[in-house]
Design a protein around this motif. Structure first.
Motif, PDB file in Angstrom:
ATOM      1  N   ILE A 145      13.105 -16.210 -12.432  1.00  0.00           N
ATOM      2  CA  ILE A 145      12.772 -15.080 -13.172  1.00  0.00           C
ATOM      3  C   ILE A 145      11.110 -14.934 -13.473  1.00  0.00           C
ATOM      4  N   LEU A 146      10.424 -16.067 -13.102  1.00  0.00           N
ATOM      5  CA  LEU A 146       8.966 -15.983 -13.319  1.00  0.00           C
ATOM      6  C   LEU A 146       7.997 -14.845 -12.960  1.00  0.00           C
ATOM      7  N   ASP A 147       8.436 -14.311 -11.827  1.00  0.00           N
ATOM      8  CA  ASP A 147       7.800 -13.068 -11.268  1.00  0.00           C
ATOM      9  C   ASP A 147       7.996 -11.998 -12.242  1.00  0.00           C
ATOM     10  N   LEU A 148       9.097 -11.801 -13.210  1.00  0.00           N
ATOM     11  CA  LEU A 148       8.981 -10.827 -14.225  1.00  0.00           C
ATOM     12  C   LEU A 148       8.206 -11.240 -15.308  1.00  0.00           C
ATOM     13  N   PHE A 149       8.014 -12.329 -15.448  1.00  0.00           N
ATOM     14  CA  PHE A 149       7.034 -12.828 -16.729  1.00  0.00           C
ATOM     15  C   PHE A 149       5.688 -12.478 -16.368  1.00  0.00           C
ATOM     16  N   VAL A 150       5.375 -12.639 -14.997  1.00  0.00           N
ATOM     17  CA  VAL A 150       3.960 -12.428 -14.342  1.00  0.00           C
ATOM     18  C   VAL A 150       3.787 -10.856 -14.652  1.00  0.00           C
ATOM     19  N   ILE A 151       4.512 -10.094 -14.276  1.00  0.00           N
ATOM     20  CA  ILE A 151       4.669  -8.607 -14.681  1.00  0.00           C
ATOM     21  C   ILE A 151       4.697  -8.262 -15.942  1.00  0.00           C
ATOM     22  N   ALA A 152       5.392  -8.930 -16.613  1.00  0.00           N
ATOM     23  CA  ALA A 152       5.169  -8.531 -18.393  1.00  0.00           C
ATOM     24  C   ALA A 152       4.025  -8.809 -18.907  1.00  0.00           C
ATOM     25  N   LEU A 153       3.247 -10.190 -18.267  1.00  0.00           N
ATOM     26  CA  LEU A 153       2.069 -10.526 -18.925  1.00  0.00           C
ATOM     27  C   LEU A 153       1.107  -9.803 -18.460  1.00  0.00           C
ATOM     28  N   MET A 154       1.100  -9.367 -17.222  1.00  0.00           N
ATOM     29  CA  MET A 154      -0.098  -8.243 -16.612  1.00  0.00           C
ATOM     30  C   MET A 154       0.006  -7.064 -17.366  1.00  0.00           C
ATOM     31  N   MET A 155       1.254  -6.247 -17.733  1.00  0.00           N
ATOM     32  CA  MET A 155       1.349  -5.291 -18.350  1.00  0.00           C
ATOM     33  C   MET A 155       0.721  -5.267 -19.988  1.00  0.00           C
ATOM     34  N   SER A 156       1.022  -6.657 -20.502  1.00  0.00           N
ATOM     35  CA  SER A 156       0.426  -6.525 -21.740  1.00  0.00           C
ATOM     36  C   SER A 156      -1.112  -6.677 -21.838  1.00  0.00           C
ATOM     37  N   ALA A 157      -1.458  -7.267 -20.869  1.00  0.00           N
ATOM     38  CA  ALA A 157      -2.924  -7.464 -20.710  1.00  0.00           C
ATOM     39  C   ALA A 157      -3.793  -6.306 -20.234  1.00  0.00           C
ATOM     40  N   ILE A 158      -2.928  -5.428 -19.512  1.00  0.00           N
ATOM     41  CA  ILE A 158      -3.735  -4.293 -18.876  1.00  0.00           C
ATOM     42  C   ILE A 158      -3.481  -3.240 -19.513  1.00  0.00           C
ATOM     43  N   ASP A 159      -2.230  -2.777 -20.021  1.00  0.00           N
ATOM     44  CA  ASP A 159      -1.908  -1.801 -20.384  1.00  0.00           C
ATOM     45  C   ASP A 159      -2.448  -1.434 -21.791  1.00  0.00           C
ATOM     46  N   ARG A 160      -3.224  -0.457 -21.871  1.00  0.00           N
ATOM     47  CA  ARG A 160      -3.731   0.131 -23.196  1.00  0.00           C
ATOM     48  C   ARG A 160      -3.340   1.584 -23.647  1.00  0.00           C
ATOM     49  N   GLY A 161      -2.619   2.052 -22.671  1.00  0.00           N
ATOM     50  CA  GLY A 161      -2.321   3.526 -22.825  1.00  0.00           C
ATOM     51  C   GLY A 161      -3.140   4.512 -22.873  1.00  0.00           C
ATOM     52  N   LEU A 162      -4.379   4.107 -22.568  1.00  0.00           N
ATOM     53  CA  LEU A 162      -5.530   5.242 -22.312  1.00  0.00           C
ATOM     54  C   LEU A 162      -5.965   5.625 -20.940  1.00  0.00           C
ATOM     55  N   LEU A 163      -6.959   4.740 -20.523  1.00  0.00           N
ATOM     56  CA  LEU A 163      -7.112   5.121 -18.966  1.00  0.00           C
ATOM     57  C   LEU A 163      -6.387   4.208 -17.967  1.00  0.00           C
ATOM     58  N   LEU A 164      -5.736   3.059 -18.526  1.00  0.00           N
ATOM     59  CA  LEU A 164      -4.964   2.308 -17.738  1.00  0.00           C
ATOM     60  C   LEU A 164      -3.460   2.131 -18.218  1.00  0.00           C
ATOM     61  N   ASN A 165      -2.579   2.432 -17.190  1.00  0.00           N
ATOM     62  CA  ASN A 165      -1.211   2.243 -17.654  1.00  0.00           C
ATOM     63  C   ASN A 165      -0.271   1.726 -16.789  1.00  0.00           C
ATOM     64  N   VAL A 166       0.099   0.685 -16.893  1.00  0.00           N
ATOM     65  CA  VAL A 166       1.131  -0.343 -16.021  1.00  0.00           C
ATOM     66  C   VAL A 166       2.481  -0.376 -16.491  1.00  0.00           C
ATOM     67  N   THR A 167       3.383   0.281 -15.723  1.00  0.00           N
ATOM     68  CA  THR A 167       4.860   0.108 -15.769  1.00  0.00           C
ATOM     69  C   THR A 167       5.390  -0.290 -14.805  1.00  0.00           C
ATOM     70  N   PRO A 168       6.537  -0.970 -14.973  1.00  0.00           N
ATOM     71  CA  PRO A 168       7.487  -1.654 -13.900  1.00  0.00           C
ATOM     72  C   PRO A 168       8.252  -0.807 -12.923  1.00  0.00           C
ATOM     73  N   GLY A 169       8.301  -0.904 -11.740  1.00  0.00           N
ATOM     74  CA  GLY A 169       8.990   0.140 -10.621  1.00  0.00           C
ATOM     75  C   GLY A 169      10.521  -0.290 -10.710  1.00  0.00           C
ATOM     76  N   PRO A 170      10.990   0.554 -10.030  1.00  0.00           N
ATOM     77  CA  PRO A 170      12.526   0.010  -9.812  1.00  0.00           C
ATOM     78  C   PRO A 170      12.720  -1.043  -9.061  1.00  0.00           C
ATOM     79  N   ALA A 171      12.118  -1.809  -8.316  1.00  0.00           N
ATOM     80  CA  ALA A 171      12.094  -3.029  -7.817  1.00  0.00           C
ATOM     81  C   ALA A 171      12.172  -4.149  -8.928  1.00  0.00           C
ATOM     82  N   ALA A 172      11.765  -3.967  -9.620  1.00  0.00           N
ATOM     83  CA  ALA A 172      11.937  -5.030 -11.019  1.00  0.00           C
ATOM     84  C   ALA A 172      13.008  -4.835 -11.594  1.00  0.00           C
ATOM     85  N   THR A 173      13.806  -4.020 -11.607  1.00  0.00           N
ATOM     86  CA  THR A 173      15.445  -3.889 -12.149  1.00  0.00           C
ATOM     87  C   THR A 173      16.206  -4.693 -10.977  1.00  0.00           C
TER      88      THR A 173
END
Length: 206
Positions: A145-173
């Motif tokens: 499950i490590l890869d999903l943790f990497v995605i979650a950390l990346m989204m929390s670090a980058i996603d500000r809801g302003l100019l940048l927005n990171v969301t998981p794709g269907p492959a994550a599910t």
């Protein structure tokens, strides 16, 4: 398979209490039905493995992350994300993602499938080697499950809801489904079947 010789003591599969074996008996602690071997263990393991194999395709072919920047959407699959990390001089993270997202799930599916196939067709089998393989699969399963943790950390670090927005794709599910299904497959396999097969082979020897 030859008829199993019931032991004097039997461990409850639910609460692990040692109970004296009696036909059609129940555990006095939790009430679970006692059985010598997990019912339909091999069938359930095959079912989980086939389902996990089916999810491997969307997990690797569909986008796992979507990055929206200034109205532009950039999608990455697992492989394209790994290559992007290599190009950005992050080989360590890229290797971790590649191993956790592709190599480990594929190894678990192939390893468990090999054990189940050997149990199904019978014949000679190195039980000690098969048990070491099974224990290794169980050990590395928790890191899948490590890869999903990497995605979650990346989204929390980058996603500000302003100019940048990171969301998981269907492959994550789909990838999460692969991890869960392979864990179920490993847990549903009754490894005592390996030693039952060894006893059968010994009983057939002249």
């Amino acid at each position: 398979m030859s008829k199993l010789q019931p032991p004097a003591l039997l461990g409850c599969h639910r609460c692990h209490k040692l109970v004296r074996w009696r036909e059609q008996s129940a555990c006095p602690r939790c009430g679970a039905h006692l059985h010598l071997r997990t019912p339909r263990s091999l069938s359930w393991t095959w079912a989980w493995l086939i389902s996990a194999s089916a999810l491997m395709l969307p997990a690797n072919l569909l986008p796992i992350t979507r990055l929206q920047t200034f109205g532009m959407v950039d999608e990455d699959t697992i492989f394209s994300g790994v290559m992007s990390l290599y190009r950005n001089d992050m080989p360590g993270i890229a290797t971790i993602v590649l191993v956790a997202s592709v190599i480990v799930p594929l190894f678990k599916i192939l390893g468990l499938s090999w054990i189940c196939l050997r149990l199904k067709v019978g014949g000679s089998l190195n039980q000690a080697g098969a048990m070491r393989l099974y224990r290794f699969i169980e050990f590395i399963g928790r890191w899948s499950i490590l890869d999903l943790f990497v995605i979650a950390l990346m989204m929390s670090a980058i996603d500000r809801g302003l100019l940048l927005n990171v969301t998981p794709g269907p492959a994550a599910t789909a990838f999460g489904g692969v991890v869960v299904l392979t864990l179920f497959a490993a847990k549903s396999l009754d490894t005592r079947l390996l030693w039952d097969q060894d006893n059968d082979n010994e009983s057939k020897e002249p």
